[in-house]
Design a protein around this motif. Structure first.
Motif, PDB file in Angstrom:
ATOM      1  N   ALA A 274       0.856  -1.188   0.000  1.00 22.67           N
ATOM      2  CA  ALA A 274       0.000   0.000   0.000  1.00 22.67           C
ATOM      3  C   ALA A 274       0.898   1.246   0.000  1.00 22.67           C
ATOM      4  CB  ALA A 274      -0.915  -0.011   1.215  1.00 22.67           C
ATOM      5  N   PRO A 275       0.484   2.306  -0.682  1.00 19.30           N
ATOM      6  CA  PRO A 275      -0.833   2.532  -1.313  1.00 19.30           C
ATOM      7  C   PRO A 275      -0.852   2.133  -2.790  1.00 19.30           C
ATOM      8  CG  PRO A 275       0.398   4.570  -1.298  1.00 19.30           C
ATOM      9  CD  PRO A 275       1.294   3.567  -0.636  1.00 19.30           C
ATOM     10  N   GLY A 276       0.183   1.473  -3.300  1.00 12.87           N
ATOM     11  CA  GLY A 276       0.266   1.121  -4.704  1.00 12.87           C
ATOM     12  C   GLY A 276       1.626   1.510  -5.267  1.00 12.87           C
ATOM     13  N   ALA A 277       1.837   1.218  -6.542  1.00 12.79           N
ATOM     14  CA  ALA A 277       3.140   1.512  -7.143  1.00 12.79           C
ATOM     15  C   ALA A 277       2.968   1.721  -8.642  1.00 12.79           C
ATOM     16  CB  ALA A 277       4.125   0.376  -6.867  1.00 12.79           C
ATOM     17  N   ARG A 278       4.009   2.345  -9.245  1.00  6.61           N
ATOM     18  CA  ARG A 278       4.034   2.576 -10.691  1.00  6.61           C
ATOM     19  C   ARG A 278       4.971   1.564 -11.342  1.00  6.61           C
ATOM     20  NH1 ARG A 278       4.503   9.212 -10.811  1.00  6.61           N
ATOM     21  NH2 ARG A 278       2.370   9.623 -10.058  1.00  6.61           N
ATOM     22  N   LEU A 279       4.450   0.819 -12.301  1.00  7.36           N
ATOM     23  CA  LEU A 279       5.242  -0.162 -13.041  1.00  7.36           C
ATOM     24  C   LEU A 279       6.099   0.594 -14.054  1.00  7.36           C
ATOM     25  CD1 LEU A 279       5.657  -3.257 -13.381  1.00  7.36           C
ATOM     26  CD2 LEU A 279       4.002  -3.148 -15.261  1.00  7.36           C
ATOM     27  N   LYS A 280       7.437   0.412 -13.980  1.00  5.84           N
ATOM     28  CA  LYS A 280       8.385   1.156 -14.803  1.00  5.84           C
ATOM     29  C   LYS A 280       8.829   0.333 -16.013  1.00  5.84           C
ATOM     30  CE  LYS A 280       8.898   4.927 -12.261  1.00  5.84           C
ATOM     31  NZ  LYS A 280       8.711   6.281 -12.818  1.00  5.84           N
ATOM     32  N   ALA A 281       9.209   1.056 -17.083  1.00  4.62           N
ATOM     33  CA  ALA A 281       9.677   0.393 -18.296  1.00  4.62           C
ATOM     34  C   ALA A 281      11.121  -0.073 -18.170  1.00  4.62           C
ATOM     35  CB  ALA A 281       9.552   1.350 -19.493  1.00  4.62           C
ATOM     36  N   ALA A 282      11.874   0.440 -17.223  1.00  2.00           N
ATOM     37  CA  ALA A 282      13.273   0.077 -17.005  1.00  2.00           C
ATOM     38  C   ALA A 282      13.572   0.267 -15.519  1.00  2.00           C
ATOM     39  CB  ALA A 282      14.201   0.947 -17.850  1.00  2.00           C
ATOM     40  N   PRO A 283      14.634  -0.367 -15.023  1.00  2.00           N
ATOM     41  CA  PRO A 283      14.943  -0.279 -13.593  1.00  2.00           C
ATOM     42  C   PRO A 283      15.572   1.052 -13.193  1.00  2.00           C
ATOM     43  CG  PRO A 283      16.581  -1.631 -14.684  1.00  2.00           C
ATOM     44  CD  PRO A 283      15.541  -1.325 -15.710  1.00  2.00           C
ATOM     45  N   PHE A 284      14.870   2.159 -13.476  1.00  2.00           N
ATOM     46  CA  PHE A 284      15.332   3.477 -13.095  1.00  2.00           C
ATOM     47  C   PHE A 284      14.124   4.299 -12.649  1.00  2.00           C
ATOM     48  CE2 PHE A 284      19.427   2.706 -14.847  1.00  2.00           C
ATOM     49  CZ  PHE A 284      19.218   1.992 -16.033  1.00  2.00           C
ATOM     50  N   LEU A 285      14.317   5.163 -11.677  1.00  2.00           N
ATOM     51  CA  LEU A 285      13.205   6.002 -11.209  1.00  2.00           C
ATOM     52  C   LEU A 285      12.726   6.944 -12.303  1.00  2.00           C
ATOM     53  CD1 LEU A 285      14.403   6.886  -7.581  1.00  2.00           C
ATOM     54  CD2 LEU A 285      12.629   5.246  -8.250  1.00  2.00           C
ATOM     55  N   SER A 286      13.639   7.347 -13.217  1.00  2.00           N
ATOM     56  CA  SER A 286      13.256   8.268 -14.276  1.00  2.00           C
ATOM     57  C   SER A 286      12.664   7.567 -15.489  1.00  2.00           C
ATOM     58  CB  SER A 286      14.490   9.063 -14.719  1.00  2.00           C
ATOM     59  OG  SER A 286      15.501   8.178 -15.158  1.00  2.00           O
ATOM     60  N   ALA A 287      12.560   6.234 -15.465  1.00  2.00           N
ATOM     61  CA  ALA A 287      12.014   5.507 -16.608  1.00  2.00           C
ATOM     62  C   ALA A 287      10.525   5.780 -16.768  1.00  2.00           C
ATOM     63  CB  ALA A 287      12.255   4.005 -16.431  1.00  2.00           C
ATOM     64  N   ALA A 288      10.015   5.533 -17.980  1.00  2.00           N
ATOM     65  CA  ALA A 288       8.607   5.784 -18.268  1.00  2.00           C
ATOM     66  C   ALA A 288       7.708   4.835 -17.473  1.00  2.00           C
ATOM     67  CB  ALA A 288       8.342   5.621 -19.760  1.00  2.00           C
ATOM     68  N   ASN A 289       6.523   5.336 -17.113  1.00  2.00           N
ATOM     69  CA  ASN A 289       5.534   4.527 -16.398  1.00  2.00           C
ATOM     70  C   ASN A 289       4.742   3.673 -17.390  1.00  2.00           C
ATOM     71  OD1 ASN A 289       6.235   5.706 -13.933  1.00  2.00           O
ATOM     72  ND2 ASN A 289       4.839   7.423 -14.278  1.00  2.00           N
ATOM     73  N   ILE A 290       4.589   2.381 -17.056  1.00  2.00           N
ATOM     74  CA  ILE A 290       3.784   1.481 -17.887  1.00  2.00           C
ATOM     75  C   ILE A 290       2.358   1.404 -17.366  1.00  2.00           C
ATOM     76  CG2 ILE A 290       3.517  -0.907 -18.652  1.00  2.00           C
ATOM     77  CD1 ILE A 290       6.523  -1.186 -18.617  1.00  2.00           C
ATOM     78  N   ALA A 291       2.215   1.290 -16.058  1.00  2.00           N
ATOM     79  CA  ALA A 291       0.871   1.154 -15.474  1.00  2.00           C
ATOM     80  C   ALA A 291       0.903   1.544 -14.002  1.00  2.00           C
ATOM     81  CB  ALA A 291       0.361  -0.276 -15.620  1.00  2.00           C
ATOM     82  N   GLU A 292      -0.258   1.897 -13.468  1.00  2.00           N
ATOM     83  CA  GLU A 292      -0.437   2.166 -12.042  1.00  2.00           C
ATOM     84  C   GLU A 292      -0.999   0.898 -11.395  1.00  2.00           C
ATOM     85  OE1 GLU A 292       0.826   6.211 -11.833  1.00  2.00           O
ATOM     86  OE2 GLU A 292       0.209   4.819 -10.265  1.00  2.00           O
ATOM     87  N   LEU A 293      -0.251   0.306 -10.474  1.00  2.00           N
ATOM     88  CA  LEU A 293      -0.690  -0.919  -9.811  1.00  2.00           C
ATOM     89  C   LEU A 293      -1.284  -0.566  -8.450  1.00  2.00           C
ATOM     90  CD1 LEU A 293       2.314  -3.290 -10.643  1.00  2.00           C
ATOM     91  CD2 LEU A 293       0.202  -2.927 -11.929  1.00  2.00           C
ATOM     92  N   THR A 294      -2.465  -1.059  -8.192  1.00  2.00           N
ATOM     93  CA  THR A 294      -3.114  -0.801  -6.907  1.00  2.00           C
ATOM     94  C   THR A 294      -2.466  -1.641  -5.817  1.00  2.00           C
ATOM     95  OG1 THR A 294      -4.753  -2.519  -7.353  1.00  2.00           O
ATOM     96  CG2 THR A 294      -5.308  -0.260  -8.024  1.00  2.00           C
ATOM     97  N   ALA A 295      -2.738  -1.276  -4.576  1.00  2.00           N
ATOM     98  CA  ALA A 295      -2.181  -2.016  -3.440  1.00  2.00           C
ATOM     99  C   ALA A 295      -2.633  -3.478  -3.483  1.00  2.00           C
ATOM    100  CB  ALA A 295      -2.619  -1.369  -2.137  1.00  2.00           C
TER     101      ALA A 295
END
Length: 291
Positions: A235-256
């Motif tokens: 919780a409260p959820g996370a953003r699925l990234k396209a690469a293992p970097f914080l600045s990478a593009a978001n693929i999807a919003e994953l709920t908790a």
């Protein structure tokens, strides 16, 4: 008669003096003074000889002489040609290899001392290997008048401008090489993580193959394996990234508490697959084991 003879001798003396001055001017404009002392630029490049040679050949063949021009509205002198040698410079007998670029029919170019009349601008580049990772570059520029053959040294603007162009192109090549090396290391890191996970799965399969045949024991082991390869989002959820970097593009919003399958393991990131078959990366600290 004596007066007329004296006038003639005076006129003859003045004529000889003028001829003497023209003779001296021709000598000063000769080849010996075309390599003007105290001119030119010598710098060391933090690059291998091959990399520096690649960039230098691009500059020598780009038909441009930087740092000078005939007219104020122009920023550079164009239509220059590459030549194997030029009589405007003495034959280069020192270490390294010499390259030449010339532009003819130039009218009083800027940044050449006391330049006048029409003539030719010539630039010489001498490249010498210092060490496997350093190369010395010498640049000389002169303007020679067409009529009087008088040589004029550059005030340094041409040499510094040409060097700057070489330096910028070399830095661009080195940056591209560094990016390629970083990308290769990144691919190797992912491959290593995949191999590590594959070995873990192979080891688990081997343990399962030798486990007790009872259904209850097998269910326990399958459940344990499921807990090893599956996680859920904290919780409260996370953003699925396209690469293992914080600045990478978001693929999807994953709920908790979204359950994901771990497919790649690295020290700080996990490659996962969602229930919707989306693959991406999540930080290790944003996942937790299944209850």
């Amino acid at each position: 008669m004596a007066t007329g003879s004296n006038d003639f001798m005076k006129k003859l003396g003045r004529l000889l003096a003028v001829l003497s001055l023209f003779s001296a001017a021709g000598t000063l404009g000769g080849p010996r003074d075309r390599d003007l002392p105290g001119t030119g630029l010598v710098m060391e490049l933090p690059a291998s000889y091959d990399d520096a040679l690649q960039v230098l050949q691009e500059i020598v063949h780009d038909q441009t002489i930087r740092g000078t021009t005939m007219f104020d509205r122009d920023k550079t002198l164009t239509e220059a040609v590459t030549v194997e040698s030029t009589p405007l410079f003495e034959q280069w007998d020192g270490p390294g290899k010499a390259f030449y670029k010339v532009r003819t029919e130039v009218i009083a170019p800027r940044h050449f001392r006391e330049s006048a009349d029409m003539g030719t601008v010539a630039v010489r580049y001498v490249l010498t290997s210092v060490s496997p990772e350093r190369t010395r570059l010498r640049i000389d520029a002169i303007f020679v008048e067409k009529a009087h053959r008088v040589a004029h040294a550059s005030d340094g603007t041409v040499e510094s401008s040409e060097y700057k162009a070489i330096e910028e192109r070399l830095q661009a090549i080195q940056s591209a090489q560094q990016e390629a090396a970083d990308a290769q290391r990144h691919r190797e890191s992912i491959a290593l993580a995949q191999q590590s996970l594959l070995r873990q799965r192979e080891d688990e399969s081997s343990r399962l193959a030798t486990a007790q045949s009872s259904a209850q024991d097998l269910e326990h082991r399958v459940d344990a394996l499921r807990h090893e390869v599956e996680r859920r989002v904290k919780a409260p959820g996370a953003r699925l990234k396209a690469a293992p970097f914080l600045s990478a593009a978001n693929i999807a919003e994953l709920t908790a508490y979204t359950e994901v399958v771990v497919v790649i393991v690295t020290p700080h990131w996990l490659g996962v697959e969602t229930p919707q078959s989306q693959r991406g990366w999540l930080p290790v600290d944003q996942l937790e084991p299944l209850p």
